[in-house]
Design a protein around this motif. Structure first.
Motif, PDB file in Angstrom:
ATOM      1  N   HIS A 281       0.905  -1.189  -0.079  1.00 17.17           N
ATOM      2  CA  HIS A 281      -0.124  -0.092  -0.144  1.00 17.17           C
ATOM      3  C   HIS A 281       0.908   1.267   0.027  1.00 17.17           C
ATOM      4  O   HIS A 281       0.399   2.409  -0.322  1.00 17.17           O
ATOM      5  CB  HIS A 281      -0.917  -0.018   1.284  1.00 17.17           C
ATOM      6  CG  HIS A 281      -1.875  -1.084   1.493  1.00 17.17           C
ATOM      7  ND1 HIS A 281      -2.946  -1.202   0.482  1.00 17.17           N
ATOM      8  CD2 HIS A 281      -1.996  -2.320   1.973  1.00 17.17           C
ATOM      9  CE1 HIS A 281      -3.661  -2.352   0.553  1.00 17.17           C
ATOM     10  NE2 HIS A 281      -3.092  -3.032   1.591  1.00 17.17           N
ATOM     11  N   ARG A 282       2.265   1.069   0.351  1.00 16.92           N
ATOM     12  CA  ARG A 282       3.107   2.249   0.393  1.00 16.92           C
ATOM     13  C   ARG A 282       2.534   3.243   1.311  1.00 16.92           C
ATOM     14  O   ARG A 282       2.353   3.065   2.478  1.00 16.92           O
ATOM     15  CB  ARG A 282       3.074   2.789  -1.099  1.00 16.92           C
ATOM     16  CG  ARG A 282       3.632   1.787  -2.212  1.00 16.92           C
ATOM     17  CD  ARG A 282       4.772   1.361  -2.148  1.00 16.92           C
ATOM     18  NE  ARG A 282       5.188   0.274  -3.022  1.00 16.92           N
ATOM     19  CZ  ARG A 282       6.472   0.021  -3.291  1.00 16.92           C
ATOM     20  NH1 ARG A 282       7.390   0.515  -2.789  1.00 16.92           N
ATOM     21  NH2 ARG A 282       6.578  -1.013  -4.257  1.00 16.92           N
ATOM     22  N   ARG A 283       2.279   4.537   0.576  1.00 19.52           N
ATOM     23  CA  ARG A 283       1.982   5.941   1.582  1.00 19.52           C
ATOM     24  C   ARG A 283       0.578   5.634   1.993  1.00 19.52           C
ATOM     25  O   ARG A 283       0.128   6.027   3.176  1.00 19.52           O
ATOM     26  CB  ARG A 283       2.133   6.978   0.651  1.00 19.52           C
ATOM     27  CG  ARG A 283       3.550   7.387   0.596  1.00 19.52           C
ATOM     28  CD  ARG A 283       3.495   8.765  -0.325  1.00 19.52           C
ATOM     29  NE  ARG A 283       4.809   9.001  -1.046  1.00 19.52           N
ATOM     30  CZ  ARG A 283       5.379  10.186  -1.353  1.00 19.52           C
ATOM     31  NH1 ARG A 283       4.170  11.175  -1.645  1.00 19.52           N
ATOM     32  NH2 ARG A 283       6.593  10.575  -1.602  1.00 19.52           N
ATOM     33  N   ASP A 284      -0.357   4.932   1.304  1.00 23.08           N
ATOM     34  CA  ASP A 284      -1.817   4.781   1.483  1.00 23.08           C
ATOM     35  C   ASP A 284      -1.725   3.922   3.178  1.00 23.08           C
ATOM     36  O   ASP A 284      -2.765   3.898   3.751  1.00 23.08           O
ATOM     37  CB  ASP A 284      -2.633   3.767   0.710  1.00 23.08           C
ATOM     38  CG  ASP A 284      -2.753   4.965  -0.800  1.00 23.08           C
ATOM     39  OD1 ASP A 284      -2.792   5.988  -0.390  1.00 23.08           O
ATOM     40  OD2 ASP A 284      -2.954   4.186  -1.624  1.00 23.08           O
TER      41      ASP A 284
ATOM     42  N   ARG B  64      -1.982   6.327   5.965  1.00 22.24           N
ATOM     43  CA  ARG B  64      -3.250   7.155   5.764  1.00 22.24           C
ATOM     44  C   ARG B  64      -4.487   6.541   6.723  1.00 22.24           C
ATOM     45  O   ARG B  64      -5.403   7.128   6.787  1.00 22.24           O
ATOM     46  CB  ARG B  64      -3.728   7.565   4.370  1.00 22.24           C
ATOM     47  CG  ARG B  64      -2.627   8.297   3.743  1.00 22.24           C
ATOM     48  CD  ARG B  64      -2.856   8.611   2.198  1.00 22.24           C
ATOM     49  NE  ARG B  64      -1.889   9.452   1.622  1.00 22.24           N
ATOM     50  CZ  ARG B  64      -1.716   9.773   0.255  1.00 22.24           C
ATOM     51  NH1 ARG B  64      -2.521   9.063  -0.456  1.00 22.24           N
ATOM     52  NH2 ARG B  64      -0.927  10.165  -0.321  1.00 22.24           N
ATOM     53  N   ASP B  65      -4.457   5.103   6.782  1.00 18.85           N
ATOM     54  CA  ASP B  65      -5.514   4.295   7.249  1.00 18.85           C
ATOM     55  C   ASP B  65      -5.038   4.411   9.047  1.00 18.85           C
ATOM     56  O   ASP B  65      -4.106   3.996   9.425  1.00 18.85           O
ATOM     57  CB  ASP B  65      -5.292   3.136   6.846  1.00 18.85           C
ATOM     58  CG  ASP B  65      -6.474   2.274   7.396  1.00 18.85           C
ATOM     59  OD1 ASP B  65      -7.623   2.834   8.144  1.00 18.85           O
ATOM     60  OD2 ASP B  65      -6.609   0.991   7.288  1.00 18.85           O
ATOM     61  N   PRO B  66      -6.011   4.851   9.728  1.00 16.46           N
ATOM     62  CA  PRO B  66      -5.799   5.003  11.193  1.00 16.46           C
ATOM     63  C   PRO B  66      -5.756   3.279  11.724  1.00 16.46           C
ATOM     64  O   PRO B  66      -4.878   3.168  12.679  1.00 16.46           O
ATOM     65  CB  PRO B  66      -7.160   5.723  11.693  1.00 16.46           C
ATOM     66  CG  PRO B  66      -7.645   6.349  10.383  1.00 16.46           C
ATOM     67  CD  PRO B  66      -7.278   5.715   9.119  1.00 16.46           C
ATOM     68  N   TRP B  67      -6.433   2.692  11.161  1.00 13.97           N
ATOM     69  CA  TRP B  67      -6.583   1.113  11.713  1.00 13.97           C
ATOM     70  C   TRP B  67      -5.192   0.640  11.479  1.00 13.97           C
ATOM     71  O   TRP B  67      -4.554  -0.246  12.153  1.00 13.97           O
ATOM     72  CB  TRP B  67      -7.573   0.051  11.005  1.00 13.97           C
ATOM     73  CG  TRP B  67      -8.944   0.425  11.363  1.00 13.97           C
ATOM     74  CD1 TRP B  67      -9.688   1.212  10.640  1.00 13.97           C
ATOM     75  CD2 TRP B  67      -9.241   0.414  12.593  1.00 13.97           C
ATOM     76  NE1 TRP B  67     -11.059   1.368  11.336  1.00 13.97           N
ATOM     77  CE2 TRP B  67     -10.696   0.642  12.601  1.00 13.97           C
ATOM     78  CE3 TRP B  67      -9.053  -0.377  13.696  1.00 13.97           C
ATOM     79  CZ2 TRP B  67     -11.460   0.591  13.728  1.00 13.97           C
ATOM     80  CZ3 TRP B  67      -9.745  -0.549  14.853  1.00 13.97           C
ATOM     81  CH2 TRP B  67     -10.804  -0.206  14.779  1.00 13.97           C
ATOM     82  N   SER B  68      -4.148   1.046  10.275  1.00 14.76           N
ATOM     83  CA  SER B  68      -2.989   0.753  10.095  1.00 14.76           C
ATOM     84  C   SER B  68      -2.034   0.971  11.620  1.00 14.76           C
ATOM     85  O   SER B  68      -1.126   0.360  11.653  1.00 14.76           O
ATOM     86  CB  SER B  68      -2.167   1.164   8.792  1.00 14.76           C
ATOM     87  OG  SER B  68      -3.056   0.399   7.802  1.00 14.76           O
ATOM     88  N   TRP B  69      -2.201   2.288  11.850  1.00 11.37           N
ATOM     89  CA  TRP B  69      -1.466   2.691  13.037  1.00 11.37           C
ATOM     90  C   TRP B  69      -1.888   1.997  14.253  1.00 11.37           C
ATOM     91  O   TRP B  69      -1.050   1.781  14.963  1.00 11.37           O
ATOM     92  CB  TRP B  69      -1.869   4.564  13.275  1.00 11.37           C
ATOM     93  CG  TRP B  69      -1.073   5.261  11.969  1.00 11.37           C
ATOM     94  CD1 TRP B  69      -1.554   5.600  10.913  1.00 11.37           C
ATOM     95  CD2 TRP B  69       0.325   5.585  12.259  1.00 11.37           C
ATOM     96  NE1 TRP B  69      -0.792   6.536  10.351  1.00 11.37           N
ATOM     97  CE2 TRP B  69       0.359   6.415  10.919  1.00 11.37           C
ATOM     98  CE3 TRP B  69       1.352   5.535  13.032  1.00 11.37           C
ATOM     99  CZ2 TRP B  69       1.646   6.955  10.800  1.00 11.37           C
ATOM    100  CZ3 TRP B  69       2.472   5.867  12.739  1.00 11.37           C
ATOM    101  CH2 TRP B  69       2.882   6.705  11.670  1.00 11.37           C
ATOM    102  N   PHE B  70      -3.075   1.815  14.358  1.00 10.30           N
ATOM    103  CA  PHE B  70      -3.378   0.790  15.361  1.00 10.30           C
ATOM    104  C   PHE B  70      -2.980  -0.271  15.545  1.00 10.30           C
ATOM    105  O   PHE B  70      -2.292  -0.979  16.620  1.00 10.30           O
ATOM    106  CB  PHE B  70      -5.077   0.521  15.298  1.00 10.30           C
ATOM    107  CG  PHE B  70      -5.588  -0.202  16.484  1.00 10.30           C
ATOM    108  CD1 PHE B  70      -5.730   0.111  17.820  1.00 10.30           C
ATOM    109  CD2 PHE B  70      -5.782  -1.500  16.237  1.00 10.30           C
ATOM    110  CE1 PHE B  70      -6.278  -0.642  18.720  1.00 10.30           C
ATOM    111  CE2 PHE B  70      -6.501  -2.494  16.844  1.00 10.30           C
ATOM    112  CZ  PHE B  70      -6.604  -2.032  18.433  1.00 10.30           C
TER     113      PHE B  70
END
Length: 245
Positions: free
Chosen positions: A47-50, A53-59
């Motif tokens: 997903h690269r930069r995307d 951008r996803d809050p669930w990825s940070w979670f």
């Protein structure tokens, strides 16, 4: 793998299982953790930069990152936070994601209701301290004790025993307790449920609206493709000047 990880964490709470199969459990736990790490790496690559951008990825990164902290020295207490990896189910199951999103949207409304409940508790604590300080000092001896006691009453935990102990000396004390129960439990706490349900319904309406927009776009594209196909068929079937001669 998330469910396997949850099962392993539960099994590790047994002293007997740790003593008999500690090495196996530790190896399995480490293997699951590295599977999560590899999965995150693959998602970042895909997903690269995307991805960021996803809050669930940070979670997911936070949950897995906590599990990667060393379990020795000053970070030993953080070992228990490994159980947070089970929360990754929230990010991989769409229905759970929508529920959590709806609850987050309800937080502003819940904050207002929380302020209302805090105000109610404070007013009731001041009144109960002045009314029942001499009768029940262990429950209403000072403001902070009264706040804790009223919070206990609001949750319904042994409030009858507290009320009867005060009513033994002050028979009319039931008026205060009944009014407080009605105001705190049957009104204020139900407002939390109402705000949460409204937020979840709003989230569901947005999901249905988004799904409807996608369906409309798909139908538009299909109609356009049909029109182009019809034009191509007409061009193929139309006789040329040479053929007509």
């Amino acid at each position: 793998m998330i469910l396997v990880n949850a099962l392993l964490l539960g099994v590790e709470t047994s002293p007997w299982m740790r003593s008999e199969y500690g090495a196996v459990l530790h190896a399995a736990d480490t293997a699951v953790l590295w599977v999560f790490v590899v999965e995150l790496g693959l998602r970042m690559f895909a997903h690269r930069r995307d991805f960021f951008r996803d809050p669930w990825s940070w979670f997911d990164m936070a949950v897995v990152g906590i599990a990667l902290l060393p379990a020795t020295g000053p970070f030993a207490v953080l070992r228990i936070l490994r159980v947070l990896r089970v929360l990754r189910l929230l990010s991989v199951i769409p229905s759970l994601r929508h529920v959590v999103t709806g609850l987050f949207r309800a937080l502003p409304g819940m904050a207002s209701i929380s302020f209302l409940v805090a105000l109610l508790l404070y007013v009731a604590a001041v009144m109960s301290t002045n009314l029942f300080r001499e009768t029940s000092p262990q429950n209403f001896g000072d403001l902070f004790t009264s706040l804790f006691t009223l919070f206990q009453i609001m949750t319904g935990d042994s409030w009858g025993e507290i009320a009867r102990g005060v009513m033994h000396e002050q028979p009319l004390a039931w008026i205060f307790f009944v009014m407080f129960i009605l105001a705190s439990t049957f009104i204020a706490l139900n407002l939390f449920i109402a705000v949460a349900v409204q937020a979840l319904e709003h989230e569901g309406d947005e999901r249905r609206a988004a799904g409807g927009e996608v369906d409309t776009l798909v139908l538009t594209e299909v109609r356009a493709l049909r029109a182009e196909i019809a034009e191509l068929r007409a061009e193929v079937g139309r006789p040329t000047v040479k053929d007509s001669s």
